[in-house]
Enzyme design. Sequence first.
Site: not given
Length: 301
Positions: A14-15, A67, A182, A276
């Site tokens: 989810p972005e 988000k 990411n 990340r």
Amino acid sequence: MGFGIWDLGFPNMPEGDTIFRAARALHRALAGRTVTRFDSVFPRLNRVDDDRPLRGRTIDRVEARGKHLLIWFSGDLVLRTHMRMHGSWHIYRPGERWQRPRADMRIVIGTPEFEAVAFTVPVAEFSTGHGIERTPALRDLGPDLVADDFDPAEAVRRIALLPDVEIADALLDQHAVAGLGNIFKSETLFAARIDPFARVGELPREEIERAITTARRLMRANITASHEGLATYSTGRRTTRRADPSARLWVYRRAGRPCRRCGTPISTKKQGKDLRSTYWCERCQRTGDPTSASRQVPGQD
Ligand SMILES: [Zn+2]
């Protein structure tokens, strides 16, 4: 209007784009409808439902903020959820078989026409309209990359306030600019030809602006895709404009494989305090830093 199931699993972590599409799909399915059922495994939500029952309220609208996903009910009640890595909302016809195990269910909002089911959503809270705007997680959000009224100058200003932060990490800071995760982080910096490890303070203003406009362009391209109304996520997101499903992304999870522009093997490295994974092309994204060659860690994911 048919609503298929949609799921936010990998590779659609989810972005901002997925949350935007989720909000849009939920809005189309639920807005204007009356709640006939509310279930949750969260005691805090159930306490609110006991005190101020959801049943009988109208769903006014569903919207994305960065988000976060907000479901607004009549009578001044708002449900905020955040998917983190693995949460998802599904939409079903009543009685339709769920695509995920019942044990993963966290919230059900039922209407006569559709039911929305949140699976493994880790963050969920009710608030009033006034309260939700004061929630620190929302109040302090930077400009929302997918919003119609996105303010690029403000996003650039907020990024520039982080001179000691590497640009890839700065782009993930939701207080600077909201919505980027990411995958888009790496894709954006590749498309903008910016070294992910360059500190913000080392970058010319134009490069920060280019990062922001590129992020906006890539994310917007993924919310205006062709599946209007069907709300399926199975086709995944795309940054390369290529039809071939294996060629959708420039660098993300392509470590060791040839750069689509220059053929150099794509590099990867864990970056930032949250470690990340960052993916980049040493050649296309070189900014003249002589130490950049030592940063390569080939073949890792
Ligand atoms: Zn390259």
